[in-house]
Design a protein around this motif. Structure first.
Motif, short mmCIF file in Angstrom:
data_model
loop_
_atom_site.label_atom_id
_atom_site.label_comp_id
_atom_site.label_asym_id
_atom_site.label_seq_id
_atom_site.Cartn_x
_atom_site.Cartn_y
_atom_site.Cartn_z
N LEU A 118 0.84 -1.21 0.00
CA LEU A 118 0.00 0.00 0.00
C LEU A 118 0.87 1.25 0.00
O LEU A 118 0.57 2.25 -0.67
CB LEU A 118 -0.93 -0.01 1.21
CG LEU A 118 -2.10 -0.99 1.14
CD1 LEU A 118 -2.94 -0.90 2.40
CD2 LEU A 118 -2.99 -0.71 -0.08
N ALA A 119 1.96 1.23 0.79
CA ALA A 119 2.85 2.39 0.85
C ALA A 119 3.44 2.68 -0.52
O ALA A 119 3.50 3.83 -0.97
CB ALA A 119 3.96 2.16 1.87
N GLN A 120 3.87 1.59 -1.20
CA GLN A 120 4.46 1.75 -2.54
C GLN A 120 3.42 2.29 -3.52
O GLN A 120 3.69 3.19 -4.32
CB GLN A 120 4.99 0.40 -3.03
CG GLN A 120 5.66 0.46 -4.40
CD GLN A 120 6.89 1.34 -4.39
OE1 GLN A 120 7.81 1.09 -3.65
NE2 GLN A 120 6.89 2.39 -5.20
N LEU A 121 2.20 1.73 -3.43
CA LEU A 121 1.13 2.16 -4.33
C LEU A 121 0.85 3.65 -4.15
O LEU A 121 0.83 4.41 -5.13
CB LEU A 121 -0.14 1.34 -4.03
CG LEU A 121 -1.41 1.82 -4.75
CD1 LEU A 121 -1.29 1.56 -6.24
CD2 LEU A 121 -2.64 1.12 -4.19
N ILE A 122 0.65 4.07 -2.91
CA ILE A 122 0.28 5.48 -2.67
C ILE A 122 1.46 6.40 -2.96
O ILE A 122 1.28 7.50 -3.46
CB ILE A 122 -0.23 5.66 -1.22
CG1 ILE A 122 -1.45 4.76 -0.97
CG2 ILE A 122 -0.58 7.12 -0.94
CD1 ILE A 122 -2.61 5.02 -1.91
N THR A 123 2.67 5.94 -2.66
CA THR A 123 3.86 6.75 -3.00
C THR A 123 3.90 7.00 -4.49
O THR A 123 4.21 8.11 -4.94
CB THR A 123 5.14 6.02 -2.55
OG1 THR A 123 5.05 5.75 -1.15
CG2 THR A 123 6.38 6.89 -2.81
N PHE A 146 -3.54 11.05 -3.24
CA PHE A 146 -4.35 9.83 -3.12
C PHE A 146 -4.26 9.11 -1.78
O PHE A 146 -4.94 8.10 -1.60
CB PHE A 146 -4.00 8.86 -4.25
CG PHE A 146 -4.41 9.35 -5.60
CD1 PHE A 146 -5.74 9.36 -5.97
CD2 PHE A 146 -3.46 9.84 -6.50
CE1 PHE A 146 -6.12 9.82 -7.22
CE2 PHE A 146 -3.84 10.30 -7.74
CZ PHE A 146 -5.19 10.30 -8.11
N LEU A 147 -3.46 9.62 -0.85
CA LEU A 147 -3.44 8.96 0.47
C LEU A 147 -4.81 9.04 1.12
O LEU A 147 -5.30 8.08 1.72
CB LEU A 147 -2.37 9.61 1.36
CG LEU A 147 -2.32 9.11 2.81
CD1 LEU A 147 -2.03 7.60 2.86
CD2 LEU A 147 -1.26 9.86 3.62
N TRP A 148 -5.43 10.18 1.00
CA TRP A 148 -6.75 10.34 1.62
C TRP A 148 -7.78 9.39 0.99
O TRP A 148 -8.67 8.89 1.67
CB TRP A 148 -7.20 11.80 1.49
CG TRP A 148 -7.68 12.20 0.13
CD1 TRP A 148 -6.92 12.53 -0.93
CD2 TRP A 148 -9.04 12.25 -0.30
NE1 TRP A 148 -7.69 12.83 -2.01
CE2 TRP A 148 -9.02 12.68 -1.65
CE3 TRP A 148 -10.28 12.01 0.31
CZ2 TRP A 148 -10.17 12.84 -2.40
CZ3 TRP A 148 -11.43 12.18 -0.43
CH2 TRP A 148 -11.38 12.60 -1.77
#
Length: 2040
Positions: A1295-1300, A1307-1309
């Motif tokens: 998820l961290a990689q995706l949102i980064t 898009f974090l929100w």
């Protein structure tokens, strides 16, 4: 120590000293005290005798002491038991011995003798003074200290106690201490002098005394002289103390003593001025005793000289002179002294006496004489009768007089002149003439017969007639050549009279001059004659014409004018103004003078005046009289200018300079003013005539500078003259005529002056021509290479431009100057290119260091030139602009240099010019212009920034892949700039500054080596050879060289295609369909058949080498041509057979990398590529995807994914077709796998593809999707949905990689919202109720851990977006907008994928749960440790501060939304949910606030304060206020930040919004409160920002329309700020105080709003507290408001805040202000309130009373007169308000009297007495004003009450008036009303009451027998008669009798203290008992009883006569009287102690 102990100590005898009784220690000089105690007397005696014998060997005079002090008898002598006579003799012997011993003190024998004296005679106890006197000269030795240690001087009162400090440390006495003590303690100084005098006396009896006294006298001289020098002031005491010793010293024959005395005299006279008698005495003594010691004669004379130099030498008599003359060496001494010193003071005394003595002596005895003539003259009167003596004296004096005359002629003349004036009688005159006949120039002193005075005085006589006679006599003297007249005198006399102001005298002087002229220097004659012209003013006195005419005649005759050109020039220049016609009257003196000059020979002598006589005559004949002056002057201008130019050119410049000097002479005369204009015209005409002749530009320069200076000095007056129509070059005759007429009539000529000079300037511009050699066609006008004429021409252009620009920009004649500016452009700079060449000089010349043009271009001129250039540029056509922008124009280079100017305005103006040219895109310099235009602000701010810009711009040539045309333009631009630097015609200063701008441009521009090959086929062959060579070569150096060559050349992509394309296939598969078809064909064909033809001539290795070279190739034309062939190669690589080869993976990577490079070149920013550049069908994305799927190499994946990322931006729809299936597949399958390879693929895919999609957000996407954002949301939803199936340890990284990758900021929100939705909709439903909390906690921790993978910025932005999303969501589910039924299936599907939280699809409870969970999570996130740590670690940047501010804003905004929902849902079941949500929201706000460090908090608050929502602004200020109030310690940086909020707060205070008026009022109040808190906390140390706060608050208070609550807050703010700023608030007082006072004047508003009133009072209080001394201008108004306020305070109560503050304000005004300020204000205030606001008088008096209470006595005395005058005026209050209510008047009067008494109590008897009697007189002054009597009696009563017994000292004068008043008020005695007014009775009652009370107090406090018999008798009857005075009626009568009258009568009886007076008093009272009125009888009884009570047993004497009267009343008809009588008798019995009933 007590005083008794001190006295006992002084009385103690030395023999009682305890040390004498001590056996263990003994005083000793040589031994230790303990050792000395063990030595016996014989030993000490032996030591002493040994020492004496040794001393006798040195000095035989010690022999006399052998038989006394050192005899064997002395061993047994105990002085304590001897008689007084014996001890006295012993003391004398010891003293004498110690004097003899002193010179030898340092010798061992002397110390032995002292040892014996100490042991035997205890001299350290008995003879301390003598012992100290002996050793004092050796005070700097240790032995001296040893002696002092023997003494007992510890007592502070001891004479020698000052030496005590050196005893213990044992250090010698410092010389400074000794000297200081010497001049401070005169007894000690006297001790030294006495010691010296005594020693000198003792040693003078010896033969050889000098050696013994040397030490002592050296000590004496050094100490006394130093003491006199150190003393600040030499007092009379010091002088009188020293004088006796000075006389002794002068009389002494001891050489050193006398020398010391001389030194003391000198030091004393230098420091102090003494009486002349003392000076005389000292001179007499010195001169008298001078011969006694011849060796000191020089010192004695020097001392005398200094004495006379420093003192007044008047009336010193002759005696000192006589004594001095006896000294044979006096002359020698004086001569030697004069060589080194100024001996004039002594000579001033000696010479007069010397001369008197000499002339009375025989002439033969004259030695060497230096004399003064006057003394000799006075002596002549004595021997006048004896001609023989007179002749002898004359004979002797002759050489001396001649000598004096030769050496000092001026001094002799001045002395003789003075004496001549005083020689009145004939005898003196005769002697004087005999004396002066001895001199060479005796003639000037001889008396003239016809004037009775000498020739010298006659020449300077005040009467002109006498001066004329003297000149005639002088003429006779010259003609007859008489003796006794030197030529210099005659010359001086004639020249002096030529300067006379009388015409006749000057004419006489001319006569003398003509005879004597041969003896006078001709130049002096010419100069003197010309000076007459300077003095003569023909316009005022025409009679001088004859004088001037004669002067011209004499002048012209001077031959020197013909010989000496300079003199002739000077004469012509000085006479030229007289040739100018200054009026039209041809009979005037001026006309005659002009004619005279024209007819004189002068015109023929000088070339300038050639032909003038003829021209003048012709002009006079041909002109009208009205225009005559103008015409003649015009003719003069034409002729003279012609003469100047046609004459000798070598003389021209000098003539021009001379004329300019004449024109520049400052004078108010008409002649000079007209001359200046005529010369100006002449000079301009001269320039016109020269026209390129020799020295043309030198003349032009001079003329221009003359015009420039004149124009600069013109007064600003609009001119009515227009010159557009006048074509001639000369000034119009009419203008000149008008000018002369106005001058003659004393009218203003400013307009005409301006017109003339502007006209001259026009002519000058018109006639100025450039030199033929001027390089107008050159690119640069280079001042360094121009010849002198060109430089001068350019100088003139610059000067003209500067002058005209200045005039055209401002002033009344701007229109004319603009016309001249147009003329300048038209005549000299007509062509645009020429104009800009000239402007370029102006723009750049200030950078020149050598100043070749000798002109200074100021920054102002440079800026103006740039703006003019800008104006011209704007108006130019594109064609002209193109020309100006060409390399052949200097414009761009000049402007470029100006961008580096140190002056910002110059840079700004240059940028304007650049902007006007920036539209010309085809220009060579366009890239530079464009680049500069983007950096305007930076260039204006930083003069060095242009250097960086140029560096960056040309750096792009080497670094960035720009289009060829762009690079070419940049290259050409740089080449042009560099060419300019190299150009020989470019000025060096331009090149230098250009290089300075370019100094950071590095590298060189390289050109491809084969660019010259125009044929592409040749280039192709070269490339083929290169590639073949590279394939076959084995040498690495060769490969490296080929690589660098290929890298350097510019290659076309088609040439590369030819090299790498397989021969059998000409183009790659362009479309997907073709590719698929090809694949199917490949599957059908056998493998061998496919391979054979392709590989025959195709080398993969060659392809790889070319592809490697292409990796870093930049110079590639049309790279898109490579795309099809590269995809063709890639498809070949993916074929099964090709992939079996080993290096195919590397080949794939090279192909993919090349494709990526091409993409980057075609679209550097990742944007779309137009179809005409590259068709998207040629880009085979499926091949790339296939490459990812087939390949197993991570590197290949990496390259493919990178390419995919690049393509996604260029052709996003092509990528999207393939992307979603991949991600869906990943979500369903790949995400669930737990191997590293899969994880890596996921990461790479996410990292490479998604960023490109996001960049292409604005692209046109395919129909199946609405946008990239929706696609990303779908992708995130895929990951979130798959999350439960992903291994736990992979969840966070994935998820961290995706949102980064997709961008946490955006898009974090979204992820968080989707996670919340998942929890609300799925997790809750599948979780058991018991585990829900644990699951929620675990999920929350996971969510927080995801958030903390991102930056603080990202997290804050996400929270803001969540809050924004929550705000946009409907309040309840049923509020969701849009009809439900109309939503199609498609919409639902879309909502499920694209929407975040589908309100439609979820229940109301889930919806509320979602909101609560979102807010709750954000609250937890904000307080989480990980976020807090990140915030702490994060640097506080401006961006972060803005985020925090926005977050706070959003939270506040959301709170508002929730709060409104709480109100809206208050009656609904969901009310509790909304309240909980609101609490959670507030919790979130607190968490945000807590998260902010102070450094961040402040900027964030600052931002919030500018928010659009009023509630947010108010909440921000509340947060700020809380913070400021809570914290006490602040860092300096924080304070600085806080202070930066002040302007923001001020902005809120000043803002008014109509739509939010009520809200805004609260905000403004809050802002003012914030400002108040900030000022309170930080204003003391940082006052400056709060000055503006004060101004703003004052503006608010000054505004009449301002809301009262805001004004109240503003007033409180003013109070705090003023208190803090203190002195810095003073400048604001003129605005503050009137506004404040005006606020306080509005009574209605103040009373209606208590807080507003309190604010206003507080503000005034603080201002008064802080700046009391600056309130004087507003004091009267302050007092008026304060007294008004005090009356208003009654409503609020005494303990209210308002009352307390008004009281404080009163106290401050009363105590802090000086009387000189307050008293006038009180007086003025009283005058204003006394009639209009009577109730304010009391408070005003209280203020004054408090002020008087604190007044200093001195102040009170100095202001007593002023106060008295005020009180006299105030005490008239009752008189002035006689008709008012008595009670009110009485109350007011009470205040006045109290105030007056406060002053009285501070006065002394002497100052109070006149005041009291003045008031007493005042009360009697006007009989009509009887009200004054009422006031005075009341005042007297009050004063008596305060002063008590002291009042009797002043009350004597009151007795009779009081008695009269009592009688006048007694209605039983008179029927007349005392007062005339209606309320007469009430006033009379009051007056009576005050009078009786005052008397009562007088009697009560009478201790000084004030009530004498006479006074008692005066008062008795009037007082007792009051018992029957029924004034005011029964009630008033009873009250008066009981309370006032009876106590007064009783006290009256006590005060009498005389039984002889008691009886009549008692009898008077008894008589009243028989009065007809019962009330009177009753009153009499009361009085009797009170008297008896006071007299007690003394009343027994009076009892017998009282009993009959009492008996009568016992049977009185009135029952009340009878009862009272009985009571009286009973009480009398008690008082007297005797029964009285028996008498009745």
């Amino acid at each position: 120590m007590t005083s008794l102990a001190e006295q006992l100590k002084r009385l103690a005898l030395p023999q009682t000293d305890p040390s004498l009784l001590n056996r263990s220690e003994a005083a000793s000089l040589l031994f230790d005290c303990k050792e000395a105690a063990a030595i016996d007397r014989d030993t000490f005696f032996a030591i002493g005798c040994t020492g004496l014998e040794e001393l006798m060997g040195i000095d035989p005079s010690f022999e006399v002491f052998q038989s006394s002090l050192f005899s064997s008898m002395s061993k047994g002598l105990e002085r304590s038991v001897q008689t007084k006579a014996v001890n006295q003799q012993l003391n004398q012997n010891i003293s004498l011995f110690l004097i003899h011993l002193s010179p030898y003190f340092m010798l061992k024998p002397a110390q032995k003798c002292l040892e014996w004296l100490i042991h035997r005679f205890h001299i350290h106890l008995y003879n301390q003074d003598s012992l100290i006197g002996c050793v004092l000269p050796y005070h700097e030795t240790k032995l001296f200290v040893r002696v002092i240690q023997l003494l007992n001087i510890k007592s502070p009162t001891h004479k020698w106690h000052w030496l005590d400090p050196i005893r213990k440390p044992g250090v010698p006495l410092a010389r400074g201490t000794l000297i200081t003590h010497c001049y401070k303690d005169l007894d000690f100084m006297d001790f030294i002098c006495r010691l010296v005098a005594k020693s000198v006396k003792v040693f003078s009896e010896c033969t050889s005394n000098s050696a013994q006294l040397r030490v002592l006298l050296a000590f004496y001289a050094s100490t006394i002289v130093s003491a006199l020098g150190a003393a600040e002031k030499i007092t009379d005491s010091i002088v009188s103390m020293l004088l006796p010793y000075i006389q002794k010293g002068l009389k002494s024959s001891v050489q050193d003593y006398r020398a010391a005395t001389y030194m003391i005299i000198c030091q004393m006279t230098v420091k102090v001025t003494v009486d002349s008698s003392l000076v005389h005495s000292l001179m007499l003594q010195i001169s008298k005793t001078l011969p006694k010691v011849p060796s000191l004669a020089r010192e004695g004379v020097a001392c005398l000289n200094l004495l006379l130099q420093t003192q007044k030498g008047d009336n010193l008599g002759k005696k000192p002179f006589n004594y001095l003359c006896r000294s044979p060496e006096l002359v020698t001494l004086l001569q030697s002294l004069s060589e080194s010193y100024d001996i004039s003071p002594l000579l001033r005394y000696l010479l007069p006496h010397l001369i008197c003595s000499i002339v009375k002596c025989d002439a033969g005895k004259l030695v060497c004489v230096f004399t003064i003539p006057l003394k000799l003259i006075s002596y002549g009167t004595e021997i006048e009768s004896d001609p023989t003596k007179m002749a002898a004296v004359s004979q002797k004096l002759l050489p001396l007089i001649r000598l004096l005359e030769r050496k000092y002629p001026k001094a002799l003349d001045s002395v003789l002149e003075e004496h001549l004036k005083s020689a009145m009688n004939q005898t003196n005159q005769n002697i004087f003439h005999q004396f002066i006949s001895l001199s060479l120039s005796c003639g000037k002193y001889k008396i003239l017969e016809d004037s009775d005075t000498s020739l010298l005085l006659s020449l300077n006589h005040p009467q002109p007639a006498v001066r004329v006679l003297a000149l005639q006599h002088l003429k006779d003297v010259i003609e007859t050549s008489k003796e006794g007249f030197d030529q210099s005198f005659i010359e001086e006399a004639i020249l002096g009279r030529l300067k006379d102001d009388n015409r006749d005298v000057v004419m006489s002087a001319f006569s003398a001059l003509e005879i004597f002229r041969k003896h006078i220097n001709p130049e002096v004659v010419v100069s003197s004659l010309l000076s007459i012209f300077q003095r003569a003013d023909l316009s005022k006195d025409g009679k001088w014409y004859t004088v001037l005419e004669r002067a011209i005649q004499i002048l012209v005759k001077e031959e020197i004018l013909k010989e000496k050109k300079e003199l002739l020039d000077e004469a012509v220049m000085q006479l030229l103004p007289f040739m100018v016609i200054t009026n039209a009257n041809s009979k005037s003196s001026e006309w005659k003078m002009a004619i005279c000059l024209s007819e004189s020979d002068l015109c023929s002598l000088h070339p300038l005046l050639k032909d003038w006589p003829e021209v003048l005559q012709e002009a006079i004949k041909s002109s009208k009289s009205a225009e005559l002056a103008g015409v003649v002057n015009k003719k003069m201008i034409l002729l003279f200018s012609k003469n100047m130019t046609s004459g000798d050119s070598s003389l021209l410049l000098q003539m021009v300079d001379d004329l300019i000097l004449v024109a520049e002479m400052e004078s108010e005369s008409v002649r000079q003013k007209v001359t200046a204009h005529v010369i100006g015209s002449m000079l301009v005409q001269c320039c016109c005539n020269l026209q390129m002749k020799e020295k043309y530009f030198s003349v032009a320069l001079r003329v221009f500078h003359f015009l420039d200076e004149k124009i600069q000095n013109l007064r600003e007056t609009p001119s009515n003259w227009s010159f557009e129509m006048i074509k001639e070059s000369l000034v119009p005759v009419g203008l000149l005529t008008t000018y002369i007429e106005k001058l003659n009539s004393d009218r203003s000529v400013d307009a005409e002056e301006a017109a003339i000079f502007v006209f001259l300037l026009r002519s000058f511009i018109n006639e100025l021509k450039p030199p033929p050699s001027f390089p107008k066609e050159e690119t640069w006008w280079n001042p360094e290479s121009l010849n002198q004429d060109c430089k001068d021409y350019l100088h003139l252009l610059l000067g003209l431009f500067d002058l005209l620009v200045c005039g055209a920009s401002e002033g009344s004649n701007a229109v004319q100057y603009r016309a001249l500016m147009n003329l300048l452009f038209k005549v000299h700079l007509k062509d645009t290119e020429v104009l800009f060449k000239f402007l370029s000089v102006l723009w750049t010349y200030s950078f020149s260091l050598s100043n070749h043009l000798n002109y200074e271009v100021s920054a102002m001129l440079q800026t103006r030139a740039l703006y003019i250039g800008y104006a011209v540029l704007v108006s130019q056509t594109n064609q002209k602009k193109k020309l100006l922008l060409s390399p052949s124009s200097p414009v761009v280079i000049s402007l470029l240099i100006n961008l580096g100017s140190p002056v910002s305005e110059v840079r700004r103006a240059a940028l304007n010019c650049f902007h006007s040219l920036s539209s010309m895109k085809e220009s060579l310099f366009h890239p530079v212009l464009q680049h500069v235009g983007q950096k305007t602000e930076e260039i204006i701010s930083d003069p060095t920034y242009i250097t960086q810009i140029m560096a960056i711009l040309f750096e792009e040539l080497q670094t960035q892949a720009k289009q060829k045309s762009q690079k070419k333009k940049l290259t050409e631009a740089l080449e042009s700039v560099v060419d300019c630097v190299q150009s020989p015609i470019c000025p060096s200063y331009v090149a230098r500054n250009l290089m300075k701008i370019l100094h950071e441009v590095h590298g060189e521009i390289t050109k491809p080596f084969f660019a010259a090959l125009s044929d592409g086929r040749v280039q192709q062959k070269l490339l083929k050879v290169l590639f073949d060579l590279l394939l076959n070569c084995k040498n690495p150096l060769c490969a490296q060289t080929i690589s660098s060559v290929f890298k350097g050349i510019s290659v076309c992509a088609e040439q590369i295609v030819t090299e790498i394309e397989p021969p059998e296939k000409t183009k790659s598969l362009a479309t997907v369909q073709q590719t698929r078809r090809q694949k199917m064909q490949q599957q059908k064909k056998p493998p061998d058949a496919e391979l054979a033809p392709e590989t025959s001539n195709f080398s993969w290795q060659r392809v790889m080498l070319v592809l490697e070279l292409l990796q870093h190739k930049k110079k590639l034309k049309r790279p898109q041509a490579l795309v099809p062939v590269l995809f063709n190669l890639l498809s070949r690589c993916l074929e099964p057979l090709a992939s079996e080869e080993e290096n195919m993976e590397y080949t794939k990577q090279l192909i993919l990398s090349c494709l990526l490079n091409i993409c980057q070149k075609l679209s550097p920013d990742g944007s779309k590529i137009p179809a005409d550049v590259l068709d998207k069908e040629k880009f085979n994305v499926e091949l790339i995807v296939q490459c990812i799927r087939i390949s197993k190499m991570p590197q290949t994946h990496h390259h493919a994914l990178l390419l995919l990322g690049a393509v996604a931006g260029m052709f996003p729809d092509k990528v999207l077709h393939n992307i979603m299936p991949i991600f869906t597949f990943m979500g369903a399958n790949v995400l669930r796998l737990d191997d590293t390879y899969t994880f890596q693929v996921i990461n790479k895919t996410v990292q490479m593809v998604i960023p490109a999609l996001i960049q292409a957000e604005d692209s046109d996407l395919s129909e199946s999707s609405r946008g990239v954002e929706e696609v990303v949301i779908k992708i995130i939803r895929v990951f979130v949905d798959a999350l439960p199936h992903v291994p736990e340890h992979r969840r966070l990284p994935i998820l961290a990689q995706l949102i980064t990758t997709v961008g946490g900021d955006r898009f974090l929100w979204v992820l968080l919202v989707l996670l919340f939705e998942q929890y609300v909709t799925k997790t809750v439903t599948v979780t058991a109720s018991t585990d829900k909390d644990a699951v929620l906690e675990a999920d929350t921790e996971f969510w927080i851990s995801i958030c903390c993978e991102f930056s603080v910025h990202c997290q804050f932005q996400s929270m803001m977006k969540i809050i924004q999303y929550l705000t946009e969501l409907p309040e309840n589910k049923e509020d969701d907008p849009g009809p439900k039924k109309s939503r199609t299936c498609k919409t639902k599907l879309k909502n499920q994928d694209g929407q975040l939280f589908n309100v439609e699809a979820h229940s109301d409870k889930q919806f509320r749960h979602f909101k609560y969970l979102s807010v709750s999570f954000m609250s937890q996130l904000l307080s989480s440790q990980s976020l807090v740590e990140k915030v702490v670690e994060c640097e506080e940047t401006e961006e972060l501060q803005k985020l925090e501010q926005r977050l706070l804003e959003d939270v506040l905004h959301y709170i508002n939304t929730v709060a409104s929902s709480v109100e809206g849902n208050a009656d609904k079941p969901t009310a509790k949910f909304w309240r909980v949500l609101l609490n959670k929201s507030y919790d979130m706000l607190d968490k945000v606030n807590a998260l902010l460090p102070t450094e961040t908090f402040i900027p964030v608050i600052r931002g919030l304060m500018t928010n659009q929502l009023p509630s947010v602004r108010r909440k921000a200020m509340d947060l700020l206020n809380n913070k400021v109030q809570q914290r006490t310690k602040w860092q300096k940086s924080q304070v600085r930040q806080l202070l930066e909020l002040v302007p923001e707060l001020i902005a809120i205070v000043q803002c008014k919004r109509k739509d939010e008026e009520e809200e805004q009022v609260i905000n403004r109040q809050t802002a003012l409160f914030s400002l108040k808190l900030l000022c309170k906390g930080f204003g003391t140390e940082n006052p400056l920002p709060f000055v503006r706060v004060l101004k703003t608050a004052i503006d608010l208070v000054s505004s009449e329309k301002e809301e009262k609550n805001v004004m109240g807050s503003a007033l409180l703010c003013i109070a705090e700020v003023t208190c803090t700023l203190k002195a810095q608030a003073i400048p604001q007082l003129p605005r503050l105080m009137p506004a404040l006072l005006k606020t306080l004047q509005n009574k209605k508003e103040l009373i209606s709003n208590e807080i507003y009133l309190l604010s206003a009072v507080t503000a005034l209080l603080k201002v008064a507290e802080t700046l009391p001394h600056f309130l004087s201008p507003y004091l009267t108004d302050c007092l008026l408001q304060v007294v008004r306020l005090e009356k208003m305070m009654v409503e609020f109560g005494p303990s209210s805040q308002i009352s307390l503050r008004v009281t404080s304000l009163k106290t401050i005004l009363a105590t802090k202000l000086a009387p000189r300020i307050l008293l006038p204000a009180v007086t003025k205030c009283y005058s204003e309130v006394v009639n209009t606001r009577k109730n304010c008088v009391g408070p005003l008096m209280n203020v004054l009373k408090e002020h008087i209470t604190v007044m200093e006595k001195d102040n009170l005395i100095s202001h007593q007169v002023e106060l008295t005058a005020f009180f006299v005026k105030a005490l008239d209050y009752r008189t002035e308000h006689a008709q008012d209510d008595l009670d009110k008047v009485g109350r007011t009067e009470t205040y006045i009297i109290d105030c007056l008494i406060s002053m009285v109590m501070k006065l002394s008897e002497t100052s109070f007495r006149p005041l009291f009697f003045k008031l007493f007189d005042w009360s009697k002054t006007e009989s009509a004003l009887k009200d004054r009597l009422l006031t005075f009696h009341r005042l007297a009563d009050c004063i008596a009450d305060k002063l008590k017994g002291l009042f009797t000292l002043f009350a004597g004068h009151l007795v009779k008036p009081f008695a009269e008043t009592l009688n006048q008020l007694n209605v039983s005695k008179t029927d007349e009303a005392f007062f005339d007014s209606e309320n007469s009775t009430e006033k009379s009652c009051l007056l009576l009451q005050f009078t009786v009370d005052c008397l009562h107090k007088l009697f009560l406090f009478d201790t000084q027998k004030f009530l004498s018999k006479e006074r008692a008798e005066t008062l008795m009857t009037p007082l007792v008669d009051q018992l029957e005075n029924m004034l005011g009626g029964d009630e008033k009568f009873q009250e008066r009798v009981t309370a006032h009258l009876v106590p007064c009568i009783a006290q009256f009886s006590v005060a009498m203290a005389d039984d002889s007076l008691w009886k009549p008093l008692n009898y008077h009272i008894l008589l009243k008992m028989r009065h007809t009125s019962s009330k009177v009888r009753f009153a009499a009884l009361l009085a009797l009883l009170e008297v008896a009570e006071k007299l007690k047993e003394n009343y027994l004497v009076l009892l017998p006569e009282s009993i009959p009267f009492l008996a009568e009343l016992m049977e009185d008809e009135c029952e009340e009287v009878e009862q009272q009588c009985q009571k009286t008798i009973q009480q009398l019995e008690v008082i007297l102690g005797e029964p009285l009933q028996s008498y009745f």
